[in-house]
Design a protein around this motif. Structure first.
Motif: not given
Length: 343
Positions: A117-122, A126-128
């Motif tokens: 369930n991790s999310l992309p940093f970008f 652009k930053l998430n």
């Protein structure tokens, strides 16, 4: 291609010799005679394997010796060795999961430090936006020190853009920078000193530059103590004790081989014609040529490089690996071929 000996700078295939520019033995230790002697000596003392838990009543001094050396080498408060780099990554993520509200991963992060369930940093370039909202929470950011198809370490200064309501833990996989980057090959862990990082954790395979099957985790003493008490660590056998002791004994060899690697990279940088289709940095022992048919051309010239489909990539990976064991005539041959293919 199947071979019957360790693929060092020379590899034999179907009774023919090829130059080998592949693998991950960056410091050339697997075939280093003095390094092998140290390892054999330690096998005679510590045996070929020790299957007990590190938390059992019998404690082997080899672990303390090797971990003290690694802590000083990496410039960390404390380290813990485990049986593989993959286990190191999984153990770190397991330990952090109950302490983390949300995980974020940089592009091309290795499977060893993937979190559910991790999310992309970008998102795009652009930053998430989730990193910039007003929620007060604990976040963990996962990244490789040098991602696939890159030749420079990741720039973590972007973390300065994250507001102070996010408590940041940074996890960095240094499997392809430990023994290579930084003073004497100490890696990049000690160079990361951003004010908004609450905790930084480094992990690495030791089976690459360090030439020994195992993994290491480095951080502050509090976190390393948590790791040592984690169920997965307590339930697992440790890294081979003879291997850990060899790490403690081989400090001078690591420095010598690191200097040889640096000399080889400087030689390439001096003679390789700069080319946008050839990704190379004089501080890093990988070259990525984006030249159509280059792998077949290498084979015709009796050269083997790493070629495979990488799990996180969408294209085949052609990777030229330079090691401390390559001789100037080896480098001349690969430089000559790369300089012929100008675009």
């Amino acid at each position: 291609m199947k071979v019957n000996q360790f693929p060092d700078r020379i590899i034999e295939i179907d009774n023919e010799e090829y130059l080998y520019f592949g693998g991950t033995a960056y410091l050339g230790l697997s075939t280093h005679p003095e390094f092998q002697k140290l390892l054999i000596k330690n096998i005679l003392q510590w045996g070929t394997a020790y299957g007990s838990s590190r938390n059992a009543n019998i404690q082997l001094n080899a672990y303390e010796n090797g971990e003290r050396f690694l802590a000083n080498y990496i410039k960390a408060d404390a380290v813990l060795t485990v049986s593989s780099g993959m286990l190191a990554g999984k153990l770190v993520v397991e330990t952090l999961t109950p302490q983390t509200d949300c995980f974020f991963y940089f592009p091309d992060t290795h499977t060893a430090i993937k979190a559910q369930n991790s999310l992309p940093f970008f998102i795009g370039e652009k930053l998430n936006p989730r990193l910039l909202d007003k929620a007060t929470e604990k976040i963990t950011i996962l990244t490789d020190s040098v991602p696939s198809f890159h030749v420079k370490p990741i720039d973590v200064s972007i973390l300065n853009s994250i507001p102070s309501n996010k408590e940041i833990t940074l996890v960095i996989d240094e499997s392809h920078s430990l023994g290579i980057l930084g003073p004497n090959g100490c890696g990049i862990y000690s160079t990361i000193n951003l004010p908004n990082i609450k905790r930084k954790i480094m992990l690495s395979s030791l089976g690459k530059a360090f030439g020994l099957t195992g993994g290491v985790i480095a951080s502050d003493s509090e976190f390393i103590n948590q790791m040592a008490a984690h169920d997965t660590f307590v339930s697992s056998a440790g890294m081979n004790a003879a291997f850990v002791q060899t790490i403690a004994d081989a400090g001078a060899i690591y420095l010598q081989q690191h200097q040889k690697l640096k000399d080889n990279l400087k030689y390439i940088d001096t003679h390789l014609i700069k080319n946008r289709a050839i990704h190379f940095d004089s501080n890093y022992p990988l070259i990525y040529p984006e030249i159509e048919g280059i792998n077949e051309f290498f084979t015709l010239n009796k050269i083997i490089v790493t070629n495979f489909k990488y799990p996180t990539g969408t294209k085949n990976l052609n990777r030229i690996v330079i090691t401390a064991n390559h001789k100037k005539e080896d480098l001349d041959k690969i430089i000559h071929i790369l300089n012929q293919n100008q675009f």
